[in-house]
Design a protein around this motif. Structure first.
Motif, PDB file in Angstrom:
ATOM      1  N   GLN A 108      33.715  36.658  20.646  1.00 28.04           N
ATOM      2  CA  GLN A 108      34.646  35.881  21.445  1.00 28.04           C
ATOM      3  C   GLN A 108      35.915  36.663  21.764  1.00 28.04           C
ATOM      4  N   GLU A 109      36.343  37.552  20.861  1.00 28.12           N
ATOM      5  CA  GLU A 109      37.545  38.355  21.123  1.00 28.12           C
ATOM      6  C   GLU A 109      37.358  39.265  22.326  1.00 28.12           C
ATOM      7  N   ASP A 110      36.162  39.860  22.480  1.00 26.21           N
ATOM      8  CA  ASP A 110      35.879  40.682  23.661  1.00 26.21           C
ATOM      9  C   ASP A 110      35.990  39.858  24.929  1.00 26.21           C
ATOM     10  N   VAL A 111      35.440  38.661  24.901  1.00 23.96           N
ATOM     11  CA  VAL A 111      35.482  37.785  26.072  1.00 23.96           C
ATOM     12  C   VAL A 111      36.924  37.410  26.394  1.00 23.96           C
ATOM     13  N   ASN A 112      37.698  37.100  25.374  1.00 25.33           N
ATOM     14  CA  ASN A 112      39.105  36.758  25.596  1.00 25.33           C
ATOM     15  C   ASN A 112      39.828  37.888  26.322  1.00 25.33           C
ATOM     16  N   SER A 113      39.661  39.125  25.854  1.00 21.99           N
ATOM     17  CA  SER A 113      40.370  40.229  26.496  1.00 21.99           C
ATOM     18  C   SER A 113      39.809  40.503  27.885  1.00 21.99           C
ATOM     19  N   GLU A 114      38.489  40.368  28.094  1.00 24.24           N
ATOM     20  CA  GLU A 114      37.921  40.539  29.433  1.00 24.24           C
ATOM     21  C   GLU A 114      38.574  39.575  30.416  1.00 24.24           C
ATOM     22  N   LEU A 115      38.696  38.338  29.998  1.00 25.72           N
ATOM     23  CA  LEU A 115      39.270  37.319  30.875  1.00 25.72           C
ATOM     24  C   LEU A 115      40.763  37.521  31.096  1.00 25.72           C
ATOM     25  N   LEU A 116      41.486  37.708  30.025  1.00 26.13           N
ATOM     26  CA  LEU A 116      42.939  37.776  30.121  1.00 26.13           C
ATOM     27  C   LEU A 116      43.448  39.065  30.751  1.00 26.13           C
ATOM     28  N   GLU A 117      42.677  40.143  30.673  1.00 21.75           N
ATOM     29  CA  GLU A 117      43.113  41.411  31.239  1.00 21.75           C
ATOM     30  C   GLU A 117      42.518  41.695  32.612  1.00 21.75           C
ATOM     31  N   SER A 118      41.748  40.757  33.153  1.00 22.90           N
ATOM     32  CA  SER A 118      41.163  40.962  34.483  1.00 22.90           C
ATOM     33  C   SER A 118      42.253  40.877  35.549  1.00 22.90           C
ATOM     34  N   SER A 119      42.003  41.526  36.676  1.00 24.38           N
ATOM     35  CA  SER A 119      42.950  41.490  37.789  1.00 24.38           C
ATOM     36  C   SER A 119      42.893  40.159  38.513  1.00 24.38           C
ATOM     37  N   ALA A 120      41.722  39.546  38.505  1.00 25.21           N
ATOM     38  CA  ALA A 120      41.542  38.241  39.137  1.00 25.21           C
ATOM     39  C   ALA A 120      40.308  37.575  38.547  1.00 25.21           C
ATOM     40  N   VAL A 121      40.286  36.267  38.631  1.00 23.59           N
ATOM     41  CA  VAL A 121      39.136  35.489  38.201  1.00 23.59           C
ATOM     42  C   VAL A 121      38.799  34.540  39.347  1.00 23.59           C
ATOM     43  N   ILE A 122      37.523  34.514  39.709  1.00 22.78           N
ATOM     44  CA  ILE A 122      37.047  33.624  40.762  1.00 22.78           C
ATOM     45  C   ILE A 122      36.103  32.623  40.120  1.00 22.78           C
ATOM     46  N   ALA A 123      36.326  31.349  40.350  1.00 24.33           N
ATOM     47  CA  ALA A 123      35.419  30.304  39.865  1.00 24.33           C
ATOM     48  C   ALA A 123      34.705  29.704  41.069  1.00 24.33           C
ATOM     49  N   ILE A 124      33.418  29.418  40.926  1.00 25.21           N
ATOM     50  CA  ILE A 124      32.647  28.935  42.072  1.00 25.21           C
ATOM     51  C   ILE A 124      32.849  27.454  42.369  1.00 25.21           C
ATOM     52  N   SER A 125      33.493  26.733  41.467  1.00 17.40           N
ATOM     53  CA  SER A 125      33.723  25.311  41.694  1.00 17.40           C
ATOM     54  C   SER A 125      34.930  24.856  40.886  1.00 17.40           C
ATOM     55  N   ASP A 126      35.436  23.693  41.226  1.00 19.51           N
ATOM     56  CA  ASP A 126      36.540  23.133  40.445  1.00 19.51           C
ATOM     57  C   ASP A 126      36.104  22.831  39.017  1.00 19.51           C
ATOM     58  N   ALA A 127      34.845  22.416  38.840  1.00 21.19           N
ATOM     59  CA  ALA A 127      34.347  22.109  37.492  1.00 21.19           C
ATOM     60  C   ALA A 127      34.321  23.368  36.629  1.00 21.19           C
ATOM     61  N   PRO A 158      41.000  48.273  38.316  1.00 22.18           N
ATOM     62  CA  PRO A 158      41.057  46.804  38.237  1.00 22.18           C
ATOM     63  C   PRO A 158      39.655  46.197  38.336  1.00 22.18           C
ATOM     64  N   TYR A 159      39.496  45.037  37.729  1.00 17.57           N
ATOM     65  CA  TYR A 159      38.209  44.351  37.822  1.00 17.57           C
ATOM     66  C   TYR A 159      38.426  42.855  38.023  1.00 17.57           C
ATOM     67  N   ILE A 160      37.435  42.276  38.670  1.00 12.87           N
ATOM     68  CA  ILE A 160      37.420  40.844  38.966  1.00 12.87           C
ATOM     69  C   ILE A 160      36.242  40.225  38.223  1.00 12.87           C
ATOM     70  N   LEU A 161      36.470  39.079  37.613  1.00 11.63           N
ATOM     71  CA  LEU A 161      35.386  38.317  36.987  1.00 11.63           C
ATOM     72  C   LEU A 161      35.041  37.142  37.893  1.00 11.63           C
ATOM     73  N   HIS A 162      33.776  36.995  38.188  1.00 11.04           N
ATOM     74  CA  HIS A 162      33.295  35.902  39.030  1.00 11.04           C
ATOM     75  C   HIS A 162      32.582  34.909  38.116  1.00 11.04           C
ATOM     76  N   LEU A 163      33.217  33.787  37.850  1.00  9.76           N
ATOM     77  CA  LEU A 163      32.674  32.783  36.928  1.00  9.76           C
ATOM     78  C   LEU A 163      31.744  31.848  37.682  1.00  9.76           C
ATOM     79  N   ARG A 164      30.493  31.846  37.270  1.00  8.23           N
ATOM     80  CA  ARG A 164      29.474  31.038  37.937  1.00  8.23           C
ATOM     81  C   ARG A 164      28.830  30.022  36.994  1.00  8.23           C
TER      82      ARG A 164
END
Length: 177
Positions: A146-165, A126-132
């Motif tokens: 863009q297709e690679d990015v789509n699958s990275e995001l959609l297939e991640s175990s979790a996504v963390i964003a550093i802010s509401d924005a 599993p992997y987590i993406l930390h969006l900064r």
């Protein structure tokens, strides 16, 4: 638990790197075994080595480019070469994860997502993406594929964003946060 942290090589230690240092040092207190990887050797890896944290350099190219490459028409040619090079590096990254019995990959920024999401997926980690960042809006950067990015995001175990924005920006485009 063994966690591999994927960092982006910058010109100096800044916010995301300092945040990563703090995160790793706090999680070590809970028994987490950190491993830190980057696409080139630099000050951040020296910092972790000085604390006896295993580090590794596995070369890859950033999965995004500045807007000017797109405008000048070199986007598709250069992007294809970079995607090919990174594809070759996925096997090295997967081997590193497997040999070190890594249980989770934490990608500290989308600027460093190039090969690690694919490597983790290829061996079932599993992997987590930390969006900064907003990418285009704050760095003026576009993804090569863009297709690679789509699958990275959609297939991640979790996504963390550093802010509401940041969360809103990525959620509006991908529905992931």
């Amino acid at each position: 638990m063994k966690i591999c942290y994927v960092a982006e090589a910058g010109k100096r230690l800044a916010g995301s790197e300092l945040s990563l240092i703090n995160l790793i040092e706090e999680l070590q207190l809970s028994g987490i075994e950190p491993y830190v990887v980057c696409h080139k050797d630099w000050e951040l890896l020296e910092y972790f080595r000085s604390r006896n944290i295993p580090t590794k350099v596995i070369r890859s190219r950033i999965s995004s480019c500045s807007r000017r490459w797109y405008i000048y028409g070199a986007f598709h040619i250069l992007g294809g070469m970079i995607r090919f090079y990174n594809h070759l590096q996925i096997r090295k990254a997967a081997r590193y994860l497997h040999e070190n019995h890594i249980e989770l990959v934490h990608i500290n920024t989308m600027l460093a997502s190039d090969i690690w999401a694919a490597a983790a997926r290829s061996i079932g980690i599993p992997y987590i993406l930390h969006l900064r960042e907003f990418m285009d809006a704050d760095h003026g950067r576009l993804f090569w594929n863009q297709e690679d990015v789509n699958s990275e995001l959609l297939e991640s175990s979790a996504v963390i964003a550093i802010s509401d924005a940041v969360k809103h920006y990525w959620n509006e485009r991908y529905g992931i946060c």
